[in-house]
Design an enzyme around this catalytic site. Structure first.
Site: not given
Ligand SMILES: C=Cc1cc(F)c(CN2CC[C@](CC#N)(n3cc(C(N)=O)c(NC(=O)OC)n3)[C@H](F)C2)cc1O
Length: 296
Positions: A30, A33, A35, A147
């Protein structure tokens, strides 16, 4: 075995300290904004037997401005222990990287559209109960998530979901009962309650409002053509730029809400209880757990 010889303790290694040189990046999970979150393997033995982890890090140019926020997020996640909340694993470097467990089936937003056929209403309701349990636990520690949305709920397996991101989570001051939202550039306005939009105040009950919108997303299997944003923009007209929030507030103050998704009117009744105009009149996560469990 000779009991008189005490085994020498091996060097105490803190398992929550990850060394950058052993973290190998696989792909981005993911983008935010400030990171990103990346899938990495922590492989100290260098033989690919190490574990997969999710690593949140700040863009270099944002480390100055957002470093404190990330370390606060780390301190919050480190102190949370619940089966419906993603596990903290540790930090890397001068704490500009948060290491979490990797939840391979991704967010509900990714998962539901692809598994519509093999995900029954009962399963959706079970996911909803689990989200409420995680949120009830978070609220019991005086944290507001700010959120809660399908994009931030992860699928561990087809029976288990976890709240996966705490990037906007704040602690509520005891005597006030709410958190004053600072100017949030990318606020998820279509998941926000009226008091957040008009007074920048965020209560525990504001997370209940967001849960109602998340429940709407679940029941529509996160169909983007029926997403909260699409629906609301249809209702207020999508050509108003910065007037959007004003028109959203006006519509909500008139009592208008997201429409009932096809079928399951009793679940829609529950959504409406999450969307009471006044925060103090909204249903609680504890009551939601009871009502949703009775539908299972
Ligand atoms: C720097 C700040 C910042 C950066 C970002 F990219 C985001 C957005 N991000 C949040 C974490 C996210 C969605 C959720 N919950 N996710 C975690 C896992 C995991 N722990 O496995 C995962 N797994 C996955 O997609 O497996 C196929 N997705 C996905 F990365 C979006 C939010 C932020 O504040």
């Amino acid at each position: 075995f000779n009991p008189s010889i005490k085994p020498k303790p091996t060097a105490e290694v803190d398992p929550t300290i990850f060394e950058k040189r052993f973290l190998t990046k696989y792909r981005a999970l993911g983008e935010g904004h400030f990171g990103k979150v990346e899938l990495c393997r922590y492989d100290p033995r260098g033989d690919k037997t190490g574990e997969l982890v999710a690593v949140k890090s700040l863009k270099p140019e944002k480390q100055e401005e957002q470093g404190t926020n990330l370390s606060r997020e780390i301190d919050i996640l480190k102190a949370l222990f619940h089966e419906n909340i993603v596990r903290y694993k540790g930090i890397c470097g001068q704490a500009y990287k948060l290491i979490m467990e990797y939840v391979p089936l991704g967010s509900l937003k990714d998962y539901l559209p692809r598994h519509k056929k093999d995900t029954s209403l009962a399963t959706l309701l079970s996911y909803s109960v689990q989200i409420c349990k995680g949120m009830e636990y978070l609220g019991s520690k005086n944290y507001i998530h700010r959120d809660l949305a399908a994009r931030n709920v992860l699928v561990e397996n087809e029976r288990t979901v976890k709240i996966g991101d705490f990037g906007l989570t704040k602690c509520i001051k005891d005597n006030e009962g709410y958190y004053t939202v600072k100017d949030e550039n990318d606020s998820p306005v279509f998941w926000y309650a009226p008091e957040c939009l008009t007074q920048c105040k965020f209560y525990l009950a504001s997370d209940v409002w967001s849960f109602g919108v998340t429940l709407y997303e679940l029941i529509t299997y996160c169909d983007s053509s029926k997403s909260p944003m699409t629906c609301f923009l249809d209702m207020i007209g999508s050509t108003h730029g910065q007037m959007t929030v004003m028109r959203l507030v006006k519509m909500l103050n008139e009592g208008r809400r997201l429409p009932q998704p096809d079928g399951c009117p009793e679940v829609y009744e529950l959504m409406r209880k999450c969307w009471d105009q006044k925060p103090e009149r909204r249903i609680t996560f504890t009551a939601l757990i009871k009502e949703l469990s009775n539908m299972l």
